[in-house]
Design a protein around this motif. Structure first.
Motif, PDB file in Angstrom:
ATOM      1  N   LYS A  14       0.836  -1.209   0.000  1.00 45.73           N
ATOM      2  CA  LYS A  14       0.000   0.000   0.000  1.00 45.73           C
ATOM      3  C   LYS A  14       0.864   1.250   0.000  1.00 45.73           C
ATOM      4  O   LYS A  14       0.599   2.203  -0.737  1.00 45.73           O
ATOM      5  CB  LYS A  14      -0.920   0.014   1.217  1.00 45.73           C
ATOM      6  N   LEU A  15       1.884   1.261   0.843  1.00 50.65           N
ATOM      7  CA  LEU A  15       2.767   2.424   0.943  1.00 50.65           C
ATOM      8  C   LEU A  15       3.453   2.704  -0.388  1.00 50.65           C
ATOM      9  O   LEU A  15       3.520   3.851  -0.836  1.00 50.65           O
ATOM     10  CB  LEU A  15       3.815   2.190   2.033  1.00 50.65           C
ATOM     11  N   THR A  20      -0.768   5.981   0.735  1.00 45.92           N
ATOM     12  CA  THR A  20      -1.546   5.986   1.984  1.00 45.92           C
ATOM     13  C   THR A  20      -1.831   7.379   2.548  1.00 45.92           C
ATOM     14  O   THR A  20      -2.967   7.784   2.587  1.00 45.92           O
ATOM     15  CB  THR A  20      -0.921   5.065   3.053  1.00 45.92           C
ATOM     16  N   ALA A  21      -0.830   8.103   2.989  1.00 45.93           N
ATOM     17  CA  ALA A  21      -1.054   9.401   3.644  1.00 45.93           C
ATOM     18  C   ALA A  21      -0.709  10.583   2.749  1.00 45.93           C
ATOM     19  O   ALA A  21      -0.675  11.716   3.213  1.00 45.93           O
ATOM     20  CB  ALA A  21      -0.233   9.474   4.934  1.00 45.93           C
ATOM     21  N   HIS A  22      -0.454  10.338   1.488  1.00 41.77           N
ATOM     22  CA  HIS A  22      -0.073  11.424   0.597  1.00 41.77           C
ATOM     23  C   HIS A  22      -0.494  11.091  -0.825  1.00 41.77           C
ATOM     24  O   HIS A  22      -0.861   9.961  -1.139  1.00 41.77           O
ATOM     25  CB  HIS A  22       1.437  11.683   0.666  1.00 41.77           C
ATOM     26  N   VAL A  23      -0.400  12.058  -1.673  1.00 34.78           N
ATOM     27  CA  VAL A  23      -0.746  11.889  -3.086  1.00 34.78           C
ATOM     28  C   VAL A  23       0.329  11.048  -3.767  1.00 34.78           C
ATOM     29  O   VAL A  23       1.516  11.227  -3.505  1.00 34.78           O
ATOM     30  CB  VAL A  23      -0.847  13.283  -3.756  1.00 34.78           C
ATOM     31  N   ASN A 139      10.162   8.640  -3.286  1.00 36.18           N
ATOM     32  CA  ASN A 139       9.097   9.008  -4.212  1.00 36.18           C
ATOM     33  C   ASN A 139       8.161  10.036  -3.598  1.00 36.18           C
ATOM     34  O   ASN A 139       7.777  11.005  -4.258  1.00 36.18           O
ATOM     35  CB  ASN A 139       8.328   7.768  -4.667  1.00 36.18           C
ATOM     36  N   ALA A 140       7.793   9.842  -2.333  1.00 39.55           N
ATOM     37  CA  ALA A 140       6.882  10.785  -1.673  1.00 39.55           C
ATOM     38  C   ALA A 140       7.493  12.184  -1.605  1.00 39.55           C
ATOM     39  O   ALA A 140       6.803  13.185  -1.836  1.00 39.55           O
ATOM     40  CB  ALA A 140       6.538  10.289  -0.271  1.00 39.55           C
TER      41      ALA A 140
END
Length: 157
Positions: A14-15, A20-23, A139-140
């Protein structure tokens, strides 16, 4: 695979793929006008194209390192950043985005099939688990920069 390992693999998947917590990257570049891909706003040293290409190159390098003991990384930093501010053409853009998705899927398959804690041969202590966290973090970070550039160019939601 026991239940705890399955849960960890599921969360890593998922990460890596959803953010999960970001675009995620797909959302960050969705609807981006083609003429803004190579713009370097407000004297910033990079464009969205350069960030996308950097994500592609770095993620590819981490994938290859994780599966090929003979892999040689590009020189840092010049081998990880494109010099051109914009893609040569639509095909270059599409190929870069497609390779990011394909390499991420291939790395996700490693997460599902390999021992997450086994040291990667040829490394200095890295594991698939560590590389998964590094890919997600890297990546995030750069996807957030893409969104900032889009905001600076008034091209974000």
């Amino acid at each position: 695979m026991n239940d705890q390992q399955q849960l960890l693999v599921s969360e890593l998947e998922k990460l890596l793929n959803e953010g999960t917590a970001h675009v995620g990257l797909s959302d960050a570049i969705a609807g981006l006008p083609k003429n803004l891909r190579g713009v370097q706003p407000h004297n910033l040293p990079y464009s969205i194209w350069q960030l996308v290409e950097h994500i592609r190159i770095a993620q590819w390098d981490m994938l290859q390192f994780s599966k090929n003991v003979k892999h040689q990384s590009p020189d840092w930093p010049e081998g990880f950043w494109p010099k051109e501010a914009e893609p040569a053409d639509e095909e270059s853009w599409n190929n870069s985005v497609t390779q990011i998705k394909n390499d991420l899927q291939e790395f996700t398959n490693l997460v599902k099939s390999e021992d997450l804690y086994q040291q990667i041969p040829g490394g200095d202590g890295q594991t698939i688990f560590r590389e998964a966290l590094q890919i997600a973090d890297h990546n995030a970070y750069h996807v957030a920069e893409i969104i900032i550039l889009r905001r600076l160019m008034n091209a974000w939601k």
